[in-house]
Scaffold this active site. Structure first.
Site, mmCIF file in Angstrom:
data_model
loop_
_atom_site.group_PDB
_atom_site.id
_atom_site.type_symbol
_atom_site.label_atom_id
_atom_site.label_comp_id
_atom_site.label_asym_id
_atom_site.label_seq_id
_atom_site.Cartn_x
_atom_site.Cartn_y
_atom_site.Cartn_z
ATOM 1 N N GLU A 54 10.899 7.031 1.042
ATOM 2 C CA GLU A 54 10.794 6.135 -0.470
ATOM 3 C C GLU A 54 11.352 7.470 -1.385
ATOM 4 O OE1 GLU A 54 7.255 4.684 -3.398
ATOM 5 O OE2 GLU A 54 7.432 3.835 -1.671
ATOM 6 N N ALA A 78 0.767 -1.205 0.257
ATOM 7 C CA ALA A 78 -0.108 0.178 0.068
ATOM 8 C C ALA A 78 0.855 1.276 0.048
ATOM 9 C CB ALA A 78 -0.784 0.050 1.244
ATOM 10 N N ARG A 79 1.198 1.684 1.155
ATOM 11 C CA ARG A 79 1.943 2.955 1.414
ATOM 12 C C ARG A 79 2.952 2.712 2.743
ATOM 13 N NH1 ARG A 79 0.675 3.850 -3.139
ATOM 14 N NH2 ARG A 79 -0.351 5.760 -3.819
ATOM 15 N N HIS A 121 8.441 -0.265 -5.494
ATOM 16 C CA HIS A 121 7.249 0.274 -5.785
ATOM 17 C C HIS A 121 7.041 -0.068 -7.331
ATOM 18 C CE1 HIS A 121 4.229 3.734 -4.391
ATOM 19 N NE2 HIS A 121 3.805 2.545 -5.080
ATOM 20 N N ASP A 131 6.937 -3.455 -0.872
ATOM 21 C CA ASP A 131 6.992 -2.947 -2.506
ATOM 22 C C ASP A 131 6.976 -1.410 -2.190
ATOM 23 O OD1 ASP A 131 7.210 -3.009 -5.302
ATOM 24 O OD2 ASP A 131 4.931 -2.056 -5.173
#
Length: 322
Positions: free
Chosen positions: A265, A235-236, A284, A260
């Site tokens: 980030e 997700a985040r 990502h 991911d």
């Protein structure tokens, strides 16, 4: 170039994909509409001035001031925090997003990561790199319990693809009374989340980042997870407390993590997550798919029809004030 295209595609691409391909997919679905593709800032100004629908990553407010006919801005991202939604609404322009188009790829990657840990494939890859023919023990995914945090398009896609794996599933959602595609559905309150985590071998994070979910998987939640649990964040990054996760992985309080998305980030080159063998990291890429433009063009084409017929817009983020 036609001076009066009804649909304007802005020039900036996404995920290495050509906006020309996107424009072609829209033309296939809307053969009776004029779709204009901007390749320069000047062409963007010209197209936006006459367009009824504009689609792209973002719409500069200077362009918006020229858009007297604009009814819809179709963002090519799922997230719209970067879009001047208030200004668009003030101008009477609806905003939609690309939510849902990435769900199949993200779900497949999440399940792939769980299978990697179940069968310890990452250990096999390490031994291959060392030309090492040595057996190692692995486990089974069957009979595991998977908690899916968030039952939106991604969470539903994960649950759908878990059917047939003979696992138990728990869904966490804002409105548990609505039910869902999982064997059990609970709310976001702390006791319910901890109870689900205590029973889970795998936790898939698939919810939006909000004030409620920021840091949702923190030190206390990681302590509740069994030591053989794996956290998969699809997700985040901000939903998982990075420092708490690093500490849990370093001390083997949980079996592993597959990320991911990260916080921060991009993940800095000297970050400790890179060096942890029990942490898989991808940059990502979970939502990348060759069907990106096809799926988005389907949504935008349906919304053009909805504008004509006065129907509800799909993936509506902001309704126009005017």
């Amino acid at each position: 170039m036609n001076d009066t295209p009804e649909i304007a595609v802005l020039r900036e691409g996404t995920e290495g994909l050509s906006m020309g391909s996107y424009a072609e997919e829209l033309r296939k679905r809307l053969p009776d509409r004029e779709v204009g593709l901007a390749r320069t800032p000047a062409e963007e100004r010209e197209l936006v001035e006459h367009a009824r629908v504009v689609t792209g990553i973002d719409l500069d407010e200077a362009l918006l001031d020229r858009a007297d006919r604009l009814e819809l801005f179709a963002c090519t991202f799922a997230g719209t925090d970067h879009v001047p939604t208030a200004a668009l609404a003030d101008h009477g322009v609806a905003v939609t997003n690309a939510g849902g188009i990435h769900a199949p790829g993200i779900a497949e990657q999440a399940i792939g990561n769980m299978l990697v840990f179940a069968r310890r494939l990452h250990e096999g890859w390490r031994r291959k790199q060392n030309s090492e023919w040595r057996h190692f023990q692995s486990s089974e995914f069957t009979d595991s319990t998977v908690t899916i945090v968030g039952l939106g398009s991604i969470g539903q896609a994960v649950a759908q693809r878990l059917q047939g794996f003979e696992v138990d599933t728990i869904g966490v959602r804002y409105s548990p009374e609505k039910g869902g595609p999982t064997d059990e559905v609970v709310g976001f309150d702390g006791d319910a989340v901890h109870d689900a985590f205590a029973r889970s071998e795998y936790v898939v994070v698939a919810c939006p980042l909000t004030d409620l979910t920021r840091g949702l998987v923190g030190e206390a939640e990681l302590a509740t997870l069994p030591p053989n649990a794996v956290v998969v964040n699809a997700a985040r990054g901000g939903i998982v407390d990075t420092d708490a996760l690093v500490a849990a992985l370093q001390s083997n309080k949980i079996r592993g993590a597959a990320l991911d998305v990260t916080d921060p980030e991009p993940l800095p080159a000297d970050h400790p997550l890179w060096d942890l063998e029990n942490c898989l990291v991808t940059p990502h890429t979970g939502g990348h798919t060759p069907k990106h433009w096809e799926r988005l063009a389907d949504i935008v084409a349906r919304n053009v029809t909805a504008l004509d017929e006065g129907g509800d817009l799909e993936n509506l983020v902001v309704a126009p004030d005017g």
